[in-house]
Design a protein around this motif. Structure first.
Motif, PDB file in Angstrom:
ATOM      1  N   ILE A 186      64.451 169.602  15.702  1.00 37.34           N
ATOM      2  CA  ILE A 186      63.678 168.648  14.903  1.00 37.34           C
ATOM      3  C   ILE A 186      64.394 168.407  13.576  1.00 37.34           C
ATOM      4  O   ILE A 186      64.621 169.336  12.790  1.00 37.34           O
ATOM      5  N   VAL A 187      64.771 167.156  13.358  1.00 39.34           N
ATOM      6  CA  VAL A 187      65.465 166.753  12.132  1.00 39.34           C
ATOM      7  C   VAL A 187      64.899 165.410  11.674  1.00 39.34           C
ATOM      8  O   VAL A 187      64.246 164.712  12.451  1.00 39.34           O
ATOM      9  N   PRO A 188      65.175 165.028  10.426  1.00 37.63           N
ATOM     10  CA  PRO A 188      64.798 163.674   9.992  1.00 37.63           C
ATOM     11  C   PRO A 188      65.681 162.639  10.691  1.00 37.63           C
ATOM     12  O   PRO A 188      66.883 162.567  10.436  1.00 37.63           O
ATOM     13  N   VAL A 189      65.104 161.879  11.596  1.00 35.63           N
ATOM     14  CA  VAL A 189      65.834 160.860  12.353  1.00 35.63           C
ATOM     15  C   VAL A 189      65.593 159.500  11.719  1.00 35.63           C
ATOM     16  O   VAL A 189      64.452 159.127  11.419  1.00 35.63           O
ATOM     17  N   LYS A 190      66.671 158.760  11.515  1.00 33.29           N
ATOM     18  CA  LYS A 190      66.563 157.412  10.958  1.00 33.29           C
ATOM     19  C   LYS A 190      66.183 156.445  12.070  1.00 33.29           C
ATOM     20  O   LYS A 190      66.928 156.263  13.039  1.00 33.29           O
ATOM     21  N   VAL A 191      65.037 155.834  11.928  1.00 38.57           N
ATOM     22  CA  VAL A 191      64.571 154.832  12.888  1.00 38.57           C
ATOM     23  C   VAL A 191      65.025 153.463  12.402  1.00 38.57           C
ATOM     24  O   VAL A 191      64.815 153.111  11.236  1.00 38.57           O
ATOM     25  N   VAL A 192      65.692 152.720  13.288  1.00 40.00           N
ATOM     26  CA  VAL A 192      66.156 151.380  12.927  1.00 40.00           C
ATOM     27  C   VAL A 192      65.557 150.368  13.892  1.00 40.00           C
ATOM     28  O   VAL A 192      65.169 150.704  15.013  1.00 40.00           O
ATOM     29  N   ASP A 193      65.464 149.114  13.436  1.00 42.06           N
ATOM     30  CA  ASP A 193      64.893 148.076  14.294  1.00 42.06           C
ATOM     31  C   ASP A 193      65.973 147.474  15.184  1.00 42.06           C
ATOM     32  O   ASP A 193      67.133 147.897  15.163  1.00 42.06           O
ATOM     33  N   SER A 194      65.583 146.478  15.971  1.00 39.97           N
ATOM     34  CA  SER A 194      66.501 145.888  16.951  1.00 39.97           C
ATOM     35  C   SER A 194      67.663 145.158  16.293  1.00 39.97           C
ATOM     36  O   SER A 194      68.686 144.890  16.942  1.00 39.97           O
ATOM     37  N   ALA A 195      67.524 144.833  15.012  1.00 37.19           N
ATOM     38  CA  ALA A 195      68.620 144.181  14.286  1.00 37.19           C
ATOM     39  C   ALA A 195      69.518 145.198  13.590  1.00 37.19           C
ATOM     40  O   ALA A 195      70.511 144.833  12.958  1.00 37.19           O
ATOM     41  N   GLY A 196      69.168 146.479  13.690  1.00 39.27           N
ATOM     42  CA  GLY A 196      69.990 147.516  13.083  1.00 39.27           C
ATOM     43  C   GLY A 196      69.601 147.886  11.674  1.00 39.27           C
ATOM     44  O   GLY A 196      70.324 148.638  11.007  1.00 39.27           O
ATOM     45  N   TYR A 197      68.452 147.387  11.200  1.00 37.78           N
ATOM     46  CA  TYR A 197      68.012 147.688   9.838  1.00 37.78           C
ATOM     47  C   TYR A 197      67.138 148.939   9.805  1.00 37.78           C
ATOM     48  O   TYR A 197      66.301 149.153  10.697  1.00 37.78           O
ATOM     49  N   PHE A 198      67.344 149.751   8.787  1.00 40.01           N
ATOM     50  CA  PHE A 198      66.565 150.970   8.624  1.00 40.01           C
ATOM     51  C   PHE A 198      65.085 150.638   8.434  1.00 40.01           C
ATOM     52  O   PHE A 198      64.721 149.765   7.660  1.00 40.01           O
ATOM     53  N   VAL A 199      64.225 151.373   9.167  1.00 41.28           N
ATOM     54  CA  VAL A 199      62.780 151.151   9.076  1.00 41.28           C
ATOM     55  C   VAL A 199      62.105 152.320   8.372  1.00 41.28           C
ATOM     56  O   VAL A 199      61.384 152.147   7.394  1.00 41.28           O
ATOM     57  N   ARG A 200      62.363 153.538   8.864  1.00 33.94           N
ATOM     58  CA  ARG A 200      61.723 154.724   8.295  1.00 33.94           C
ATOM     59  C   ARG A 200      62.436 155.965   8.818  1.00 33.94           C
ATOM     60  O   ARG A 200      63.349 155.871   9.640  1.00 33.94           O
ATOM     61  N   THR A 201      62.023 157.116   8.335  1.00 30.97           N
ATOM     62  CA  THR A 201      62.534 158.392   8.816  1.00 30.97           C
ATOM     63  C   THR A 201      61.410 159.164   9.488  1.00 30.97           C
ATOM     64  O   THR A 201      60.292 159.215   8.959  1.00 30.97           O
ATOM     65  N   GLU A 202      61.706 159.727  10.658  1.00 29.59           N
ATOM     66  CA  GLU A 202      60.719 160.519  11.395  1.00 29.59           C
ATOM     67  C   GLU A 202      61.305 161.881  11.740  1.00 29.59           C
ATOM     68  O   GLU A 202      62.482 161.993  12.090  1.00 29.59           O
ATOM     69  N   ASN A 203      60.505 162.916  11.645  1.00 29.79           N
ATOM     70  CA  ASN A 203      60.927 164.245  12.074  1.00 29.79           C
ATOM     71  C   ASN A 203      60.703 164.371  13.585  1.00 29.79           C
ATOM     72  O   ASN A 203      59.612 164.723  14.036  1.00 29.79           O
ATOM     73  N   ILE A 204      61.743 164.072  14.326  1.00 31.54           N
ATOM     74  CA  ILE A 204      61.668 164.107  15.786  1.00 31.54           C
ATOM     75  C   ILE A 204      62.940 164.770  16.332  1.00 31.54           C
ATOM     76  O   ILE A 204      63.768 165.260  15.566  1.00 31.54           O
ATOM     77  N   GLN A 205      63.086 164.773  17.646  1.00 33.14           N
ATOM     78  CA  GLN A 205      64.213 165.445  18.288  1.00 33.14           C
ATOM     79  C   GLN A 205      65.547 164.761  17.934  1.00 33.14           C
ATOM     80  O   GLN A 205      65.664 163.538  17.967  1.00 33.14           O
TER      81      GLN A 205
END
Length: 401
Positions: A186-205
């Motif tokens: 579990i680490v802070p994963v950078k979630v990005v949208d379909s255009a490649g832009y950063f959306v948020r950070t989630e603590n996931i696998q």
């Protein structure tokens, strides 16, 4: 018509010198010129006999071939010298590009991250002789540049990173450490949208971070950031992503790998039983490092142990194969095109191959990062940060006096 010559007097078309004091003699004028044979008959008359022209041509042809051969030898010698010099130039460039120059970074706030670290009131500096590579096994059966169907993620299609290995080479000490990182960490994963832009950070696998890349390069770079952050900003100089389906190519290039099976495995090529020793060829190698029972809790950790074992045995076998064929790394590099994405350069390879032949590694050099497992909807691996920091200090840094 007259020709000018810097070394000889002006010569007309008949070959006479302008001052009649020098006659231009060609290189075959002496030893190649046939001698006249004089003989006298009984009446006292002199007869002059000249050698045949074919003997003259034969002698001159022999000298010409000698010169051609000397020229070819000279070209070969110069070529070898050029290749040798080029190889050493590539090695020098590879070393320069791979090693992190801590002193050149200075003492700015930006340079502090990863290059300097404080632990138990002591300050440490990154060891410049340590070069780190992030090796990723991507769960894709299509070319590395193509997207694959991803379930459970709102965006992304570069595939999950089912194998995450940080390889650390200490060029000075001649040691290699391999840090196995569970995909479920579990680490802070950078979630990005379909255009490649950063959306948020989630603590996931951690495995999902690669899938959020819009390209193979972006997926690898996101993983580099995530693993570097996990290791307290340690520099990661290079990365290499390989489709797990390409493992047979790597495996067979060195003639296969022997392992003692750690657990019962059901694969596409058959059933492997714990304790038996087998020689992995082709698809067998992929089964051994990829298969797991999804119905068994913690099966990804058991698979990680197999991956550690396989890498240890692979490295030992590969060293011997490369000693017999120094071009093997480049051949493998070419054969993996389409199934691999990396920022490792030809200069890097020129520098690393001779160094790797002097590197030692055994089972104790394969380290699984410390942590604990918990279960929710999915397995979660939570890292023990205190223990990991001590590992990082001991392997990547040296104390500042």
């Amino acid at each position: 018509m007259k020709k000018n010559n810097d070394f000889f007097p002006e010569v007309d078309s008949k070959g006479d010198s302008s001052d009649f004091s020098i006659e231009v003699l060609y290189e075959d004028s002496f030893e190649d010129r046939p001698l006249d044979d004089d003989s006298w008959d009984d009446d006292g008359h002199r007869h002059r006999h000249k050698h045949g022209h074919h003997e003259h041509r034969k002698h001159r042809s022999s000298k010409r071939w000698k010169k051609i051969m000397l020229g070819l030898i000279a070209v070969i010698v110069v070529g070898i010298a050029g290749l040798t010099g080029g190889f050493f130039y590539l090695r020098a460039q590879g070393e320069k590009n791979l090693k992190t120059n801590v002193a050149a970074a200075g003492d700015s706030a930006e340079a502090q991250e990863g290059l300097y670290i404080t632990y138990n009131d002591k300050k440490y500096q990154y060891n410049e002789d340590v070069i780190n590579f992030l090796c990723l096994g991507i769960a894709k059966d299509v070319p590395i540049e193509e997207k694959t169907a991803i379930t459970g993620l709102e965006t992304g299609g570069e595939g999950f990173a089912d194998a995450v290995i940080l390889v650390s080479l200490n060029i000075e000490s001649g040691q290699m450490k391999i840090f196995a990182i569970p995909r479920d960490t579990i680490v802070p994963v950078k979630v990005v949208d379909s255009a490649g832009y950063f959306v948020r950070t989630e603590n996931i696998q951690l495995t999902s971070q690669h899938a959020y890349g819009q390209t193979a390069a972006e997926g690898a770079e996101l993983m580099v950031d995530a693993v570097s952050n996990l290791f307290f900003k340690v520099p990661i100089q290079r990365y290499c992503s390989i489709n797990l389906s390409a493992i047979p190519i790597l495996n067979d290039a060195i003639g296969g790998v022997d392992v003692q099976v750690l657990e019962d495995i059901e694969g596409s090529t058959g059933t492997y039983h714990a304790g038996e020793t087998i020689h992995l060829k082709g698809k067998m190698a992929e089964d051994y490092v990829r298969e797991r029972d999804l119905d068994v809790k913690g099966s990804s950790l058991q698979r990680l142990e197999r991956q550690k074992q396989y890498m240890t045995n692979y490295f030992a076998t590969a060293k011997e194969a490369v000693k017999n064929d120094m071009t093997l790394p480049l051949t493998m590099y070419q054969n993996l095109q389409g199934n691999m994405y990396t920022n490792i350069t030809v200069e890097d390879i020129a520098y690393l191959v001779p160094e790797l032949l002097n590197i030692s590694m055994n089972a104790e050099d394969m380290v699984a990062i410390p942590g604990e497992v918990s279960w929710g909807e999915y397995m979660e691996y939570h890292v023990n940060t205190d223990q990991l920091k001590e590992i990082v200090i001991n392997n990547f840094y040296k104390e500042i006096p």
